[in-house]
Design a protein around this motif. Structure first.
Motif, PDB file in Angstrom:
ATOM      1  N   ARG A  64       0.825  -1.214   0.000  1.00 12.49           N
ATOM      2  CA  ARG A  64       0.000   0.000   0.000  1.00 12.49           C
ATOM      3  C   ARG A  64       0.855   1.258   0.000  1.00 12.49           C
ATOM      4  NH1 ARG A  64      -1.976   3.455   4.013  1.00 12.49           N
ATOM      5  NH2 ARG A  64      -3.714   4.722   3.243  1.00 12.49           N
ATOM      6  N   SER A  65       1.891   1.301   0.872  1.00 13.63           N
ATOM      7  CA  SER A  65       2.593   2.562   1.086  1.00 13.63           C
ATOM      8  C   SER A  65       4.080   2.459   0.770  1.00 13.63           C
ATOM      9  CB  SER A  65       2.416   3.033   2.532  1.00 13.63           C
ATOM     10  OG  SER A  65       2.976   2.092   3.428  1.00 13.63           O
ATOM     11  N   LEU A  66       4.595   3.508   0.149  1.00  7.05           N
ATOM     12  CA  LEU A  66       6.013   3.610  -0.187  1.00  7.05           C
ATOM     13  C   LEU A  66       6.496   4.994   0.205  1.00  7.05           C
ATOM     14  CD1 LEU A  66       7.885   2.483  -3.350  1.00  7.05           C
ATOM     15  CD2 LEU A  66       7.941   4.900  -2.745  1.00  7.05           C
ATOM     16  N   ILE A  67       7.702   5.068   0.745  1.00  4.52           N
ATOM     17  CA  ILE A  67       8.333   6.351   1.063  1.00  4.52           C
ATOM     18  C   ILE A  67       9.598   6.486   0.232  1.00  4.52           C
ATOM     19  CG2 ILE A  67       9.356   7.821   2.848  1.00  4.52           C
ATOM     20  CD1 ILE A  67       7.697   6.297   4.918  1.00  4.52           C
ATOM     21  N   ASP A  68       9.723   7.618  -0.452  1.00  2.00           N
ATOM     22  CA  ASP A  68      10.933   7.949  -1.211  1.00  2.00           C
ATOM     23  C   ASP A  68      11.799   8.822  -0.314  1.00  2.00           C
ATOM     24  OD1 ASP A  68      12.747   8.275  -3.300  1.00  2.00           O
ATOM     25  OD2 ASP A  68      11.644   9.969  -4.155  1.00  2.00           O
ATOM     26  N   ILE A  69      12.959   8.311   0.053  1.00  2.00           N
ATOM     27  CA  ILE A  69      13.849   8.971   1.011  1.00  2.00           C
ATOM     28  C   ILE A  69      14.797   9.919   0.284  1.00  2.00           C
ATOM     29  CG2 ILE A  69      15.607   8.627   2.786  1.00  2.00           C
ATOM     30  CD1 ILE A  69      12.942   7.427   3.615  1.00  2.00           C
ATOM     31  N   GLY A  70      14.689  11.215   0.580  1.00  2.00           N
ATOM     32  CA  GLY A  70      15.585  12.187  -0.048  1.00  2.00           C
ATOM     33  C   GLY A  70      15.333  12.285  -1.539  1.00  2.00           C
ATOM     34  N   SER A  71      14.117  12.645  -1.908  1.00  2.63           N
ATOM     35  CA  SER A  71      13.718  12.663  -3.317  1.00  2.63           C
ATOM     36  C   SER A  71      14.557  13.624  -4.154  1.00  2.63           C
ATOM     37  CB  SER A  71      12.244  13.059  -3.439  1.00  2.63           C
ATOM     38  OG  SER A  71      11.426  12.237  -2.650  1.00  2.63           O
ATOM     39  N   GLY A  72      15.095  14.684  -3.501  1.00  3.39           N
ATOM     40  CA  GLY A  72      15.731  15.721  -4.285  1.00  3.39           C
ATOM     41  C   GLY A  72      14.697  16.394  -5.165  1.00  3.39           C
ATOM     42  N   PRO A  73      15.115  16.924  -6.332  1.00  2.40           N
ATOM     43  CA  PRO A  73      14.144  17.542  -7.242  1.00  2.40           C
ATOM     44  C   PRO A  73      13.695  16.575  -8.340  1.00  2.40           C
ATOM     45  CG  PRO A  73      16.354  18.174  -7.891  1.00  2.40           C
ATOM     46  CD  PRO A  73      16.509  17.222  -6.715  1.00  2.40           C
ATOM     47  N   THR A  74      13.841  15.244  -8.121  1.00  3.74           N
ATOM     48  CA  THR A  74      13.601  14.271  -9.190  1.00  3.74           C
ATOM     49  C   THR A  74      12.417  13.349  -8.892  1.00  3.74           C
ATOM     50  OG1 THR A  74      15.065  12.522  -8.319  1.00  3.74           O
ATOM     51  CG2 THR A  74      16.094  14.260  -9.629  1.00  3.74           C
ATOM     52  N   VAL A  75      11.793  12.861  -9.970  1.00  2.00           N
ATOM     53  CA  VAL A  75      10.658  11.939  -9.829  1.00  2.00           C
ATOM     54  C   VAL A  75      10.869  10.626 -10.584  1.00  2.00           C
ATOM     55  CG1 VAL A  75       9.074  13.895  -9.582  1.00  2.00           C
ATOM     56  CG2 VAL A  75       9.309  12.783 -11.813  1.00  2.00           C
ATOM     57  N   TYR A  76      11.915  10.534 -11.418  1.00  2.00           N
ATOM     58  CA  TYR A  76      12.108   9.354 -12.269  1.00  2.00           C
ATOM     59  C   TYR A  76      12.164   8.066 -11.462  1.00  2.00           C
ATOM     60  CZ  TYR A  76      16.922   8.978 -10.665  1.00  2.00           C
ATOM     61  OH  TYR A  76      18.031   8.808  -9.864  1.00  2.00           O
ATOM     62  N   GLN A  77      12.657   8.153 -10.219  1.00  2.00           N
ATOM     63  CA  GLN A  77      12.849   6.959  -9.393  1.00  2.00           C
ATOM     64  C   GLN A  77      11.536   6.310  -8.980  1.00  2.00           C
ATOM     65  OE1 GLN A  77      13.583  10.105  -8.597  1.00  2.00           O
ATOM     66  NE2 GLN A  77      13.033  10.585  -6.491  1.00  2.00           N
ATOM     67  N   LEU A  78      10.418   6.991  -9.235  1.00  2.00           N
ATOM     68  CA  LEU A  78       9.108   6.468  -8.839  1.00  2.00           C
ATOM     69  C   LEU A  78       8.230   6.076 -10.026  1.00  2.00           C
ATOM     70  CD1 LEU A  78       8.321   9.026  -5.994  1.00  2.00           C
ATOM     71  CD2 LEU A  78       9.122   6.668  -5.740  1.00  2.00           C
ATOM     72  N   LEU A  79       8.745   6.201 -11.242  1.00  2.00           N
ATOM     73  CA  LEU A  79       7.916   5.957 -12.422  1.00  2.00           C
ATOM     74  C   LEU A  79       7.482   4.500 -12.540  1.00  2.00           C
ATOM     75  CD1 LEU A  79       9.780   8.278 -14.942  1.00  2.00           C
ATOM     76  CD2 LEU A  79       7.425   8.566 -14.133  1.00  2.00           C
ATOM     77  N   SER A  80       8.330   3.567 -12.142  1.00  2.00           N
ATOM     78  CA  SER A  80       7.912   2.158 -12.141  1.00  2.00           C
ATOM     79  C   SER A  80       7.185   1.795 -10.855  1.00  2.00           C
ATOM     80  CB  SER A  80       9.116   1.236 -12.338  1.00  2.00           C
ATOM     81  OG  SER A  80       9.572   1.278 -13.669  1.00  2.00           O
ATOM     82  N   ALA A  81       7.522   2.488  -9.768  1.00  2.00           N
ATOM     83  CA  ALA A  81       6.941   2.174  -8.451  1.00  2.00           C
ATOM     84  C   ALA A  81       5.456   2.494  -8.382  1.00  2.00           C
ATOM     85  CB  ALA A  81       7.685   2.951  -7.364  1.00  2.00           C
ATOM     86  N   CYS A  82       5.019   3.517  -9.115  1.00  2.00           N
ATOM     87  CA  CYS A  82       3.667   4.044  -8.878  1.00  2.00           C
ATOM     88  C   CYS A  82       2.557   3.074  -9.271  1.00  2.00           C
ATOM     89  CB  CYS A  82       3.474   5.385  -9.562  1.00  2.00           C
ATOM     90  SG  CYS A  82       3.519   5.333 -11.363  1.00  2.00           S
ATOM     91  N   ALA A  83       2.866   2.052 -10.065  1.00  2.00           N
ATOM     92  CA  ALA A  83       1.846   1.057 -10.412  1.00  2.00           C
ATOM     93  C   ALA A  83       1.622   0.057  -9.284  1.00  2.00           C
ATOM     94  CB  ALA A  83       2.255   0.314 -11.686  1.00  2.00           C
ATOM     95  N   HIS A  84       2.510   0.049  -8.301  1.00  2.00           N
ATOM     96  CA  HIS A  84       2.497  -0.993  -7.272  1.00  2.00           C
ATOM     97  C   HIS A  84       2.145  -0.484  -5.881  1.00  2.00           C
ATOM     98  CE1 HIS A  84       4.369  -3.800 -10.150  1.00  2.00           C
ATOM     99  NE2 HIS A  84       4.994  -2.716 -10.582  1.00  2.00           N
TER     100      HIS A  84
END
Length: 285
Positions: A73-93
Motif C-alpha cells: 500500500r505505502s512507499l516512502i521515497d527517502i531524499g527525493s531531491g528535485p527528481t521523480v524518475y525513481q518512482l515511475l515504475s513504483a507508482c503502479a504498485h
C-alpha cells in the motif's frame, strides 16, 4: 528540518556532529535546476543509448518491480531531491507514496511538477522510456497521471535523526517499501554517518519490506550551481556490508561504471550502484 525525539538520540562524536552541521550548511546553496541540468539533461540525460546511466537506472527499477515482489500500500521515497524518475515504475504498485527532502527548494521543485505548473522540469522523456521498458502499452501521459495521483504528500526529512520524519508524521508507518536515490552518501560526512542514516531510515520500513537503494560509487564531491557538495566515497562492498549490518537480506546488487563521455566535470563519480534489499523478519524468541 524535521525534529526528532531527542530522548532517543544516539551517542555521536563531536567530529561527526560538526560534519553533519557542515553538510547541512553547504546544502543551503544547493540549486535544484543546476543539479537537474548536470544530471538529467544531455549528455547524462540522453536516454537514446541503452549504455547510458539513465537507461541503466530505469532498467534496474523496472526489472525489480516487474518481479511483483515489491508491492503493497505505502512507499516512502527517502531524499527525493528535485527528481521523480525513481518512482515511475513504483507508482503502479503502491497507492500511497510519500516523497521527502531535507531542502525546501527541492520540495518546491517537486510541487511544481506534481501540480503541472508552467516552468516545471519535464520528465516526459523518462516517462516515455519507462513505458518502453515496461512494454505494457501504457502512454507516458497515463504514467505521469498515475504518479501524480499516488503521491499523497511531500515531507521534510532528516536522515541523521533517529526519527527521520519526526514525531507524529502523516506518512503511513511502517511503510511497505522504501526507495532512495543518491541521498545517503551525499549527505553523510563519513562512512559511520552513512551507516547510521541507513539504520535510521530502516526504522520506517516494516519487517519483510523492501528497500531499493541507488547511489554513487567512489564519489567525493559534486556540483549543484554555486554549491560544491562533499560526498562520502562508498564501494560496492561497503554498501553490501552496511545493508547486512542494518538487518537486510541483499536480494540484488548491481553496479554501473561511468563511461568517459559521461564524466563531465560536475563530479568525480566512478559509477553507480543499485541495491534491492529486504528487511529481515525477527525470529520469534
Amino acid at each position: 528540518m524535521s525534529q526528532a525525539d531527542t530522548s532517543h538520540a544516539e551517542i555521536t562524536t563531536p567530529d561527526s556532529d560538526s560534519g553533519r552541521v557542515a553538510v547541512a550548511l553547504a546544502y543551503q546553496r544547493f540549486e535544484p535546476r543546476a543539479y537537474l541540468r548536470n544530471n538529467y539533461m544531455p549528455p547524462r540525460g540522453d536516454l537514446s543509448s541503452p549504455e547510458g546511466v539513465g537507461p541503466w537506472k530505469l532498467r534496474c527499477l523496472a526489472q525489480t518491480f516487474a518481479t511483483g515482489e515489491v508491492s503493497g500500500r505505502s512507499l516512502i521515497d527517502i531524499g527525493s531531491g528535485p527528481t521523480v524518475y525513481q518512482l515511475l515504475s513504483a507508482c503502479a504498485h503502491f497507492e500511497d507514496i510519500t516523497m521527502t527532502d531535507f531542502l525546501e527548494v527541492n520540495r518546491q521543485e517537486l510541487e511544481l511538477w506534481l501540480r503541472e505548473e508552467p516552468g516545471a522540469f519535464s520528465w516526459s522523456g523518462y516517462s516515455q522510456h519507462v513505458c518502453l521498458i515496461e512494454g505494457k502499452g501504457e502512454s507516458w501521459q497515463e504514467k505521469e497521471r498515475q504518479l501524480r495521483a499516488r503521491v499523497k504528500r511531500i515531507l521534510p526529512i532528516d536522515v541523521h535523526q533517529p526519527q527521520p520524519l519526526g514525531a507524529g508524521s502523516p506518512a503511513p508507518l511502517p511503510a511497505d517499501a522504501l526507495v532512495s536515490a543518491f541521498c545517503l552518501e551525499a549527505v553523510s560526512p563519513d562512512l559511520a554517518s552513512f551507516q547510521r542514516a541507513l539504520r535510521h531510515i530502516t526504522t520506517l520500513l516494516r519487517p519483510g519490506g523492501h528497500l531499493l537503494l541507488i547511489g554513487a560509487l567512489e564519489e567525493s564531491w559534486y556540483l549543484a550551481g554555486e554549491a560544491r557538495l562533499v560526498v562520502v566515497p562508498v564501494s560496492e562492498k561497503q554498501v553490501k556490508k552496511a545493508l547486512e549490518e542494518s538487518g537486510y537480506e541483499v536480494r540484488d546488487l548491481r553496479t554501473y561504471t561511468m563511461p568517459a563521455h559521461l564524466r563531465t566535470g560536475v563530479d568525480d563519480v566512478n559509477g553507480v550502484f543499485f541495491a534491492w534489499a529486504q528487511k529481515k523478519v525477527a525470529e520469534d524468541v
